[in-house]
Design a protein around this motif. Structure first.
Motif, PDB file in Angstrom:
ATOM      1  N   GLU A 245      65.723  69.169  43.611  1.00  0.00           N
ATOM      2  CA  GLU A 245      64.388  68.832  43.119  1.00  0.00           C
ATOM      3  C   GLU A 245      64.496  68.367  41.669  1.00  0.00           C
ATOM      4  OE1 GLU A 245      62.403  72.570  43.543  1.00  0.00           O
ATOM      5  OE2 GLU A 245      62.054  72.269  45.675  1.00  0.00           O
ATOM      6  N   LEU A 246      63.874  67.224  41.383  1.00  0.00           N
ATOM      7  CA  LEU A 246      63.858  66.641  40.049  1.00  0.00           C
ATOM      8  C   LEU A 246      62.413  66.611  39.579  1.00  0.00           C
ATOM      9  CD1 LEU A 246      65.614  64.863  37.974  1.00  0.00           C
ATOM     10  CD2 LEU A 246      64.634  62.925  39.191  1.00  0.00           C
ATOM     11  N   TYR A 247      62.148  67.161  38.396  1.00  0.00           N
ATOM     12  CA  TYR A 247      60.784  67.204  37.865  1.00  0.00           C
ATOM     13  C   TYR A 247      60.669  66.230  36.699  1.00  0.00           C
ATOM     14  CZ  TYR A 247      60.134  71.063  40.956  1.00  0.00           C
ATOM     15  OH  TYR A 247      60.048  71.818  42.099  1.00  0.00           O
ATOM     16  N   ILE A 248      59.584  65.434  36.734  1.00  0.00           N
ATOM     17  CA  ILE A 248      59.381  64.359  35.769  1.00  0.00           C
ATOM     18  C   ILE A 248      57.974  64.478  35.182  1.00  0.00           C
ATOM     19  CG2 ILE A 248      59.321  61.850  35.460  1.00  0.00           C
ATOM     20  CD1 ILE A 248      61.032  61.630  38.024  1.00  0.00           C
ATOM     21  N   THR A 249      57.871  64.333  33.867  1.00  0.00           N
ATOM     22  CA  THR A 249      56.574  64.318  33.201  1.00  0.00           C
ATOM     23  C   THR A 249      56.474  63.055  32.368  1.00  0.00           C
ATOM     24  OG1 THR A 249      56.467  66.729  33.100  1.00  0.00           O
ATOM     25  CG2 THR A 249      55.048  65.521  31.584  1.00  0.00           C
TER      26      THR A 249
ATOM     27  N   HIS B 165      64.466  55.038  38.252  1.00  0.00           N
ATOM     28  CA  HIS B 165      64.215  54.216  37.069  1.00  0.00           C
ATOM     29  C   HIS B 165      62.812  53.605  37.117  1.00  0.00           C
ATOM     30  CE1 HIS B 165      65.289  51.787  33.596  1.00  0.00           C
ATOM     31  NE2 HIS B 165      64.835  50.716  34.240  1.00  0.00           N
ATOM     32  N   GLU B 166      62.408  53.122  38.281  1.00  0.00           N
ATOM     33  CA  GLU B 166      61.072  52.543  38.436  1.00  0.00           C
ATOM     34  C   GLU B 166      59.986  53.592  38.229  1.00  0.00           C
ATOM     35  OE1 GLU B 166      61.216  50.677  42.273  1.00  0.00           O
ATOM     36  OE2 GLU B 166      62.511  49.056  41.544  1.00  0.00           O
ATOM     37  N   LEU B 167      60.195  54.806  38.753  1.00  0.00           N
ATOM     38  CA  LEU B 167      59.233  55.881  38.535  1.00  0.00           C
ATOM     39  C   LEU B 167      59.097  56.173  37.038  1.00  0.00           C
ATOM     40  CD1 LEU B 167      60.180  58.394  41.376  1.00  0.00           C
ATOM     41  CD2 LEU B 167      58.097  57.014  41.237  1.00  0.00           C
ATOM     42  N   ALA B 168      60.218  56.228  36.340  1.00  0.00           N
ATOM     43  CA  ALA B 168      60.193  56.490  34.900  1.00  0.00           C
ATOM     44  C   ALA B 168      59.451  55.386  34.153  1.00  0.00           C
ATOM     45  CB  ALA B 168      61.615  56.636  34.368  1.00  0.00           C
ATOM     46  N   GLU B 169      59.730  54.133  34.487  1.00  0.00           N
ATOM     47  CA  GLU B 169      59.054  53.007  33.838  1.00  0.00           C
ATOM     48  C   GLU B 169      57.545  53.047  34.055  1.00  0.00           C
ATOM     49  OE1 GLU B 169      60.896  49.459  35.303  1.00  0.00           O
ATOM     50  OE2 GLU B 169      62.291  49.386  33.610  1.00  0.00           O
TER      51      GLU B 169
END
Length: 79
Positions: free
Chosen positions: A42-46, A25-29
């Motif tokens: 593995e989770l990929y986030i952009t 959640h902190e990474l997303a924020e």
């Protein structure tokens, strides 16, 4: 996820995380772009949005793992 991206993740700056979903959640924020690994998943986030999960599901990230930050300021997921 592009194999080009997957093959380069190990070259990216890494940092541990240990608070499971709270850390995600902190990474997303923060608008994080990159990959998060926990066990074999593995989770990929952009830009703070999840764009894919390989070799697992979201439940695999309820513990600790490693976040790899994408080095590209333009698109944040390729070099």
């Amino acid at each position: 996820m592009s194999t080009r991206v997957v093959d380069r993740v190990d070259e990216w700056r890494e940092r541990p995380f240990s608070d499971g979903y709270r850390s995600l959640h902190e990474l997303a924020e923060d608008g994080f772009s990159g990959a998060v690994r926990a066990g074999g998943a593995e989770l990929y986030i952009t830009k703070g949005a999840v764009v894919g999960i390989r070799h697992g599901d979201i439940d695999d990230f309820d513990g600790s793992g490693t976040a790899y930050e994408s080095p590209s300021p333009r698109c944040r997921y390729s070099r």
